[in-house]
Structures are given as structure tokens and as C-alpha cells.
Design a protein around this motif. Structure first.
Motif, PDB file in Angstrom:
ATOM      1  N   ARG A 184      41.797  36.651  40.938  1.00  0.00           N
ATOM      2  CA  ARG A 184      41.451  37.864  40.188  1.00  0.00           C
ATOM      3  C   ARG A 184      42.673  38.759  40.020  1.00  0.00           C
ATOM      4  O   ARG A 184      42.887  39.325  38.940  1.00  0.00           O
ATOM      5  CB  ARG A 184      40.329  38.627  40.888  1.00  0.00           C
ATOM      6  CG  ARG A 184      40.678  38.993  42.321  1.00  0.00           C
ATOM      7  CD  ARG A 184      39.527  39.614  43.074  1.00  0.00           C
ATOM      8  NE  ARG A 184      40.010  39.951  44.407  1.00  0.00           N
ATOM      9  CZ  ARG A 184      39.678  41.026  45.063  1.00  0.00           C
ATOM     10  NH1 ARG A 184      38.856  41.895  44.537  1.00  0.00           N
ATOM     11  NH2 ARG A 184      40.156  41.257  46.255  1.00  0.00           N
ATOM     12  N   VAL A 329      37.631  37.421  31.384  1.00  0.00           N
ATOM     13  CA  VAL A 329      36.493  37.446  32.311  1.00  0.00           C
ATOM     14  C   VAL A 329      35.547  36.294  32.008  1.00  0.00           C
ATOM     15  O   VAL A 329      35.082  35.594  32.907  1.00  0.00           O
ATOM     16  CB  VAL A 329      35.762  38.795  32.238  1.00  0.00           C
ATOM     17  CG1 VAL A 329      34.554  38.790  33.161  1.00  0.00           C
ATOM     18  CG2 VAL A 329      36.695  39.930  32.622  1.00  0.00           C
ATOM     19  N   MET A 333      34.733  33.173  34.640  1.00  0.00           N
ATOM     20  CA  MET A 333      33.375  32.953  35.139  1.00  0.00           C
ATOM     21  C   MET A 333      32.850  31.579  34.745  1.00  0.00           C
ATOM     22  O   MET A 333      32.186  30.906  35.537  1.00  0.00           O
ATOM     23  CB  MET A 333      32.451  34.065  34.651  1.00  0.00           C
ATOM     24  CG  MET A 333      32.709  35.404  35.327  1.00  0.00           C
ATOM     25  SD  MET A 333      31.403  36.618  35.070  1.00  0.00           S
ATOM     26  CE  MET A 333      31.597  36.940  33.321  1.00  0.00           C
ATOM     27  N   PRO A 376      29.642  39.552  36.571  1.00  0.00           N
ATOM     28  CA  PRO A 376      30.754  39.856  37.488  1.00  0.00           C
ATOM     29  C   PRO A 376      30.375  41.010  38.405  1.00  0.00           C
ATOM     30  O   PRO A 376      29.869  42.036  37.942  1.00  0.00           O
ATOM     31  CB  PRO A 376      31.894  40.238  36.540  1.00  0.00           C
ATOM     32  CG  PRO A 376      31.222  40.727  35.303  1.00  0.00           C
ATOM     33  CD  PRO A 376      29.934  39.961  35.190  1.00  0.00           C
ATOM     34  N   ASP A 417      31.684  45.449  35.036  1.00  0.00           N
ATOM     35  CA  ASP A 417      31.813  44.825  33.724  1.00  0.00           C
ATOM     36  C   ASP A 417      32.275  45.834  32.703  1.00  0.00           C
ATOM     37  O   ASP A 417      31.510  46.682  32.269  1.00  0.00           O
ATOM     38  CB  ASP A 417      30.479  44.216  33.296  1.00  0.00           C
ATOM     39  CG  ASP A 417      30.650  43.244  32.141  1.00  0.00           C
ATOM     40  OD1 ASP A 417      31.782  43.130  31.644  1.00  0.00           O
ATOM     41  OD2 ASP A 417      29.660  42.615  31.747  1.00  0.00           O
ATOM     42  N   SER A 425      38.276  43.825  34.817  1.00  0.00           N
ATOM     43  CA  SER A 425      37.018  43.350  35.378  1.00  0.00           C
ATOM     44  C   SER A 425      37.280  42.222  36.362  1.00  0.00           C
ATOM     45  O   SER A 425      36.528  42.026  37.317  1.00  0.00           O
ATOM     46  CB  SER A 425      36.078  42.869  34.268  1.00  0.00           C
ATOM     47  OG  SER A 425      35.576  43.949  33.519  1.00  0.00           O
ATOM     48  N   LEU A 426      38.352  41.458  36.173  1.00  0.00           N
ATOM     49  CA  LEU A 426      38.729  40.421  37.135  1.00  0.00           C
ATOM     50  C   LEU A 426      39.232  41.029  38.436  1.00  0.00           C
ATOM     51  O   LEU A 426      38.894  40.579  39.524  1.00  0.00           O
ATOM     52  CB  LEU A 426      39.817  39.530  36.544  1.00  0.00           C
ATOM     53  CG  LEU A 426      39.403  38.437  35.561  1.00  0.00           C
ATOM     54  CD1 LEU A 426      40.636  37.767  34.999  1.00  0.00           C
ATOM     55  CD2 LEU A 426      38.495  37.428  36.226  1.00  0.00           C
ATOM     56  N   ALA A 429      36.320  42.921  40.286  1.00  0.00           N
ATOM     57  CA  ALA A 429      35.192  42.099  40.725  1.00  0.00           C
ATOM     58  C   ALA A 429      35.644  41.107  41.789  1.00  0.00           C
ATOM     59  O   ALA A 429      36.799  40.691  41.829  1.00  0.00           O
ATOM     60  CB  ALA A 429      34.588  41.349  39.538  1.00  0.00           C
ATOM     61  N   VAL A 432      30.791  36.206  41.128  1.00  0.00           N
ATOM     62  CA  VAL A 432      29.772  36.086  40.088  1.00  0.00           C
ATOM     63  C   VAL A 432      28.404  35.942  40.729  1.00  0.00           C
ATOM     64  O   VAL A 432      28.239  35.233  41.724  1.00  0.00           O
ATOM     65  CB  VAL A 432      30.054  34.846  39.207  1.00  0.00           C
ATOM     66  CG1 VAL A 432      28.998  34.703  38.118  1.00  0.00           C
ATOM     67  CG2 VAL A 432      31.439  34.931  38.589  1.00  0.00           C
ATOM     68  N   PHE A 453      35.290  34.466  43.383  1.00  0.00           N
ATOM     69  CA  PHE A 453      36.296  33.842  42.539  1.00  0.00           C
ATOM     70  C   PHE A 453      37.245  32.969  43.365  1.00  0.00           C
ATOM     71  O   PHE A 453      37.824  32.015  42.852  1.00  0.00           O
ATOM     72  CB  PHE A 453      37.107  34.904  41.794  1.00  0.00           C
ATOM     73  CG  PHE A 453      36.353  35.542  40.657  1.00  0.00           C
ATOM     74  CD1 PHE A 453      35.584  34.780  39.802  1.00  0.00           C
ATOM     75  CD2 PHE A 453      36.428  36.904  40.454  1.00  0.00           C
ATOM     76  CE1 PHE A 453      34.897  35.355  38.749  1.00  0.00           C
ATOM     77  CE2 PHE A 453      35.748  37.496  39.398  1.00  0.00           C
ATOM     78  CZ  PHE A 453      34.979  36.718  38.542  1.00  0.00           C
TER      79      PHE A 453
END
Length: 671
Positions: A184, A329, A333, A376, A417, A425-426, A429, A432, A453
Motif C-alpha cells: 500500500r 485501488v 483489490m 477498502p 474510499d 486510498s491504498l 487502507a 479488503v 493487502f
């Protein structure tokens, strides 16, 4: 432009079965940026550039002036003259005037004069008609044009536009010292232009990113052309390594059919699996599916999953092939859900026990049923307020608190998100949550499974939300594994009421506004000077707000969620009262009032670039960037604690860090 349609959407299980049928085998190689994985940062990394570095369209459709659509409906559409086209990776060569529109692709640079865009689904293309034009009759950029568009909905300034810096803002705190880098963070570093990513293990996986707008990290982007750093190549490469594969990074392919086919064939000849990102949907310039269908075997084009509908599965040469969505993102995912398990199986690597955890939803989350939803999420330790042992950083990124033995009661799960196109967002977060297509909503407190992740991810010891503030940033540097989301004062207080964060940072005059939860604990307070940031030397001799109203100055505002914007509006109310006017009459006279930037340094940087005459900002920002400054007063900033977590060790550590930082900075405290 000719467009194709998706084939019948495959179910998620059909997509998994198709990938398993590809019989992956492996090989070995290395790429640059993945060498950062597993390292620990020794100093804070701030964004040096705005991401994106330009205002870009969020959808396919038409860029236009919002005022030209006022009153437009399905039955009475606005008719605008189409004077050009802008695709992603192109520099606009047209300036919109009244009654004009430009056809625009997702991710393309918004042309000058446009302040909104309307999706193609809400329009109809038409030829010349004798009907009156829906504008004031002003001169056109292309009087000879025989194309027009009927806009069947009204839009407001900013609709369907991602503004420069909306994802990552220059000067914004990106990653703090002591952060252990995982996929991430690799994605965020890619967006900021950092290079060096090693990957290892097998099977051998070739990675190809498509899109004329992409530039490799370490090179220079031309924001005027709509260029952005290639995030997916290095992000997915890091994911391949986590899954036990060896990644081979291939040259950026662009959108040229022949070049794209050449790169894909080269990768297919050398690798067991080829992963591409972008150009997989049914748009006119999305050509990967055509290459696979004509030169190999296309098994699946489109999966009933959100995000990730444009996913491809097939074969090319001797290699298996999977096409991922272009947005970072979505790509990450879909990779984590569908591709990583196949790589682990081929490499003989079981799913790590630490790659999955259980937690409780912090808030209710509703959905449109019908597709598997990949949500996420972030995770924070000790959602119930128990002590976590977290404290200040000890310099090695480990801190004082433990990281093992988390149970459902220990972890709080919250949605993160900003949209598929937002790289942060990566970074914000942790993993998932898969939501079944028949699920209408996840209720607050409901137990969920989070697929991380990366197994290396450690939940943050503290979750904070609120204002972007220089004093706060320095205090956060003193903590071990904090996570801070710069969402602004109003969203921060809303989330605090919902019980999501440990702390919220709010700025501005809040006493008259009952948005602050009564039970919230004020842990620290300080003051900051705010006002108008101007070029060095203040060449326009700006003295105050009256100049913005009475003179033709280009102004850069902050977003309505910002505490600075709230205090600015209060000051403009006083100016309007003094003149016997409504506030709207005053704000309408300010050129640029309605469009604001998210981070505290963005207006100042816009002024320095020469694209504005004055911006809303802080004295500290003006000093840091060597700008001029016109003070409008002082603003209170408060650190507010969730009452259920006021005694949490990391919250107390932040309280101490704030006190030490305020004292060392010489900040004034509220009287």
C-alpha cells in the motif's frame, strides 16, 4: 468514437476458476522500486507535487461551463456547441466560451474555461439545428462547427472533476518516520515519483501498464499534458512478491495498438503470467481485450465485481494473462482477490495466517446489490478503548505496543474510499472486506473478515482525522505508527460523533456550532495565524478581504470542509453586514471563491506558480514557502478525543507530543 460492449459478465467464482485453469509456472527476475518493501522510513515523506497535477475529468463525457446547464432537464435539455475533444494524455488546445462544450475522456485535462463536466450517459449528440442556442450568443471558438450536444441535466461547478491535489497535495504529510513499507505504501511512493522496487520468487510474472499519460517514477511529469506517475506497475509488483512470485516489469506500453501488442507478446514469451493494468474496458481507446481476443484466447471479459468489472482473463503465446483495471485501488483489490491466490498456489506458498484478521465495523455501510463488492478498509487497534501499550516511536518503527493476539473485540474496521482513482486510498487502507452481492448493508458493530493487502501490515496504534496543520504534523512525527486522515474539520467532527477515530483535530470558531460531541474530551489547544497568502513582496498591495471583493483578483480558496474556509465565511459575513449586503453578493464578487483546494499548502503553491494572485492560508505556510502574507486574525485549533478512548496509550502519547511541539514552536494558546 466506436465503442464495444462488455461480454456477459462472469461470476467471481467463474473468474477464479478461469485463472486456476491457466496452470501457472514460474521464473525469476528483479525490478527497481520493490527494493523498498519491508524497509523502515527514517524521516517523514511529504508530497513534493500535487497528484493529480491538473484538474481532470472523472468520467467520459463533456467538459463545459456549469452555468450553461442551469435549468436543463430530460425534457428541456441545454444545447451546447461541441468545439473539440480532449483525451487522457493530451494537452487541451481550446478555451471554452459561453454555450460551448468539449468531448472529454476519463482522466483527461479539463480545458480552460470549463468548471464542470457531465457524463456521456446524460447527453445526446446531435447535428446543427435551427433552434436557439442555449447561451448568450457570444462568439464561438469554432463558428463553423456542425456538432452539438444536448445536456439533459444541470451540473454545478466542480461536478465530476477531480481537482489538482485532490488525491495527494503538495506539502501534505504522506508517510511518517518509522513506517514499515508494504504494497500500500509502495503505491503511494509511486505516485510521488519514488523509484527502486525489488521483487523475488516465482512464478515469473510480467507486468505491463498502459496509457499514454503514464510516466515512470524518477522521470519528470508534464502536468499540462495530463501526465501522471505510473502507480500500478510497482504496486502490483510488490503484491506479486508478497504472493511468492517474481515480477518482471516491462516498458510502459501507451495506447498504441502495435506497441501494446509488441510489449504484451514480449512479456508472454518470457513469463508464465502477464498482468496488464488499464485499457481493459469497453471504451474506444481500450484495446487490450482486442489484442488478447485476436492474438490469443480471451476467456473472460468482465466480472460481476465492484470495483473491477473490466477484468480480463485469457492466454497469449504460452503465457497466462490477466488484465486488471487501470485505477490503482481497483487494480490492487482485484489482484488481491483473484490473482494473488493463484500465484501463491503455483509457488507453493499458503495464505499467511497474518494476512487475514477479524474486526467490528465502525459504521453502517450500504450498497447497491447485484455485484461482489470489494471494500477498502482501515483497521485501528483497540476500538473498544482498551490500552494498547502504544507510545512514542523508539526509532526502529516498533514502538512499545504489541502487535499480536488481536481479536474481534480489539479491532475496529472502517471504510476508506476516496474513489478508485485516489492513490491514498491504498496508503490509508489496510485491506479488503468482501461483501456478498446479496448483502444490502453492513451494520455498525457487525463482525467482518479483512484480507490484508500484505501480511507485513501492522494496524496503526492511533487513528486521527481532521485539519491539515503544521504543528500537528510535527507532533505526529514523534509517535509510533499513527494514521492521520486530512479530511477537514466538518467531516472530522462527524466521524467523531460516529465513534470511528481515536482523535479529531478541529479548527475555527466551534462554540456557536453544536457539531462537537458534548462528551468529547479536549486534550490540547493552540492558535495559528491565518489570512491571505500573496506573492513575495505583495506586488498587488493587497490589504484585506475588501480587495478580493472590489478588485479583479484571482483567488484560491480552501474546500468547505476546512476550518479556514469556515472562518473566512464568517469574516465575509461581517463584511457583507457592514455593506448592507447578503453574503452571496459578496462571495459572487470574488473570482474563484466557489472552487477550493484540499490541503493547507495548495493555495500558496498556486500563488507561487503565478496561477493566482491570492490564496487562503496560514502564516506558517507563507513563511515556509517564502510568500507574502496578509493576516486576517488568529484561529483556535483543538485536539478532541473520542471519550471511549481518551485513556488509550497512543492518544495520551499524542497529547504529550502536541504539548511539547506547541511549546517548542512558541505557539500561542487560547486565552
Amino acid at each position: 468514437m466506436e465503442r464495444t460492449e462488455f461480454r456477459d459478465l462472469a461470476t467471481p467464482e467463474e473468474a477464479r476458476e478461469a485463472i486456476r485453469s491457466l496452470a501457472l509456472e514460474g521464473g525469476v527476475d528483479r525490478v527497481s522500486l520493490s527494493s523498498a518493501r519491508g524497509r523502515v522510513l527514517l524521516a517523514r515523506i511529504d508530497g513534493d507535487i500535487d497528484v493529480p497535477g491538473f484538474d481532470r475529468a472523472s468520467l467520459d463525457g463533456y467538459a463545459l461551463r456549469a452555468r450553461d446547464t442551469f435549468g436543463a432537464t430530460e425534457g428541456d435539455p441545454a444545447r451546447l456547441e461541441v468545439v473539440g475533444e480532449v483525451r487522457a494524455g493530451e494537452k487541451p488546445d481550446v478555451t471554452l466560451e459561453a454555450g460551448e462544450a468539449v468531448e472529454i475522456s476519463t482522466g483527461a485535462v479539463m480545458p480552460a474555461g470549463a468548471d464542470a463536466m457531465v457524463p456521456v450517459e446524460r447527453t445526446d449528440r446531435t447535428g446543427p439545428e435551427s433552434a436557439d442556442r442555449a447561451n448568450d450568443g457570444s462568439a464561438s471558438n469554432n463558428a463553423a462547427s456542425d456538432e452539438a450536444v444536448l445536456v439533459r441535466t444541470a451540473v454545478t461547478p466542480g461536478d465530476n472533476v477531480m481537482f489538482a491535489g485532490a488525491d495527494v497535495a503538495a506539502g501534505e504529510r504522506a508517510l511518517g518516520p518509522g513506517t514499515r513499507l508494504t504494497p500500500r505504501e509502495i503505491g503511494l511512493l509511486s505516485a510521488l515519483g519514488v523509484d527502486e522496487v525489488p521483487v523475488r520468487s516465482k512464478p515469473r510474472v510480467g507486468i505491463v501498464s498502459t496509457g499514454d499519460e503514464l510516466v515512470r517514477p524518477g522521470e519528470t511529469v508534464d502536468s499540462d499534458r495530463g501526465e501522471i506517475y505510473d502507480v500500478n506497475s510497482y504496486t502490483i509488483a510488490a503484491g506479486v512478491e508478497d504472493a511468492g512470485g517474481e515480477a518482471v516489469l516491462y516498458p510502459h506500453a501507451g495506447d498504441d495498438r502495435d506497441e501494446l501488442e509488441r510489449v504484451l507478446r514480449e512479456a508472454a514469451a518470457e513469463c508464465d503470467l502477464v498482468l496488464s493494468s488499464g485499457s481493459t474496458s469497453a471504451g474506444a481507446v481500450d484495446v487490450v481485450h482486442r489484442v488478447i481476443d485476436e492474438q490469443g484466447e480471451l476467456l473472460i471479459h468482465g466480472v460481476s465485481v465492484k470495483p473491477g468489472k473490466p477484468m480480463l482473463v485469457g492466454r497469449l503465446e504460452r503465457s497466462a494473462y490477466v488484465g486488471l483495471p487501470g485505477y490503482p485501488v481497483s487494480a490492487m483489490m482485484v489482484f488481491r482477490t483473484f490473482v494473488a491466490p493463484a500465484i501463491r498456489e503455483a509457488a507453493g506458498h499458503p495464505e499467511p495466517a497474518s494476512a487475514t484478521l477479524e474486526g467490528r465495523m465502525a459504521v453502517e455501510e450500504r450498497y447497491e446489490e447485484g455485484r461482489l463488492r470489494l471494500l477498502p478498509v482501515g483497521v485501528v487497534t483497540d476500538g473498544d478503548g482498551a490500552s494498547d501499550g502504544g507510545g512514542e516511536s523508539d526509532g526502529n518503527g516498533d514502538g512499545d505496543g504489541g502487535e499480536n493476539g488481536n481479536t474481534t473485540d480489539d479491532l475496529l474496521v472502517y471504510p476508506v474510499d476516496k474513489g478508485s482513482g485516489a492513490t491514498t486510498s491504498l496508503a490509508d487502507a489496510d485491506g479488503v472486506v468482501e461483501v456478498h452481492p446479496d448483502t444490502a448493508y453492513l451494520s455498525a458493530g457487525e463482525r467482518v473478515t479483512v484480507r490484508l493487502f500484505s501480511p507485513d501490515i501492522r494496524p496503526p496504534t492511533l487513528l486521527g482525522v481532521g485539519e491539515d496543520d503544521p504543528t500537528l504534523n510535527r507532533a505526529l512525527d514523534r509517535l509510533d505508527r499513527p494514521r492521520y486522515l486530512s479530511v477537514g474539520t466538518r467531516p472530522a467532527l462527524r466521524r467523531l460523533r460516529e465513534g470511528v477515530p481515536d482523535v479529531a483535530v478541529a479548527a475555527g470558531s466551534l462554540e456557536a456550532d453544536h457539531r462537537v460531541p458534548e462528551e468529547a474530551t479536549v486534550l490540547a489547544e493552540w492558535r495559528r495565524e491565518w489570512g491571505l497568502v500573496v506573492p513575495p513582496g505583495n506586488p498587488a498591495e493587497i490589504e484585506g478581504l475588501a480587495d478580493l471583493v472590489d478588485r479583479d483578483l484571482r483567488f484560491v480558496n480552501r474546500t468547505p470542509d476546512s476550518g479556514l474556509r469556515t472562518d473566512l465565511e464568517a469574516a465575509l459575513d461581517e463584511l457583507a453586514d457592514a455593506r448592507g449586503l447578503e453574503r452571496r453578493a459578496v462571495t459572487d464578487a470574488i473570482n474563484g471563491f466557489d472552487l477550493g483546494l484540499r490541503a493547507h499548502e495548495s493555495p500558496a503553491r498556486t500563488v507561487l506558480s503565478g496561477d493566482a494572485d491570492v490564496g487562503l492560508g496560514l502564516q506558517a505556510t507563507a513563511d515556509h514557502l517564502e510568500c507574502g502574507f496578509v493576516s486576517l486574525g488568529e484561529q483556535d485549533v483543538r485536539l478532541l478525543a473520542n471519550p471511549d478512548r481518551a485513556e488509550k496509550a497512543s492518544v495520551r502519547a499524542l497529547e504529550r507530543a502536541i504539548e511539547e511541539t506547541v511549546s517548542s514552536d512558541g505557539c500561542r494558546r487560547p486565552q
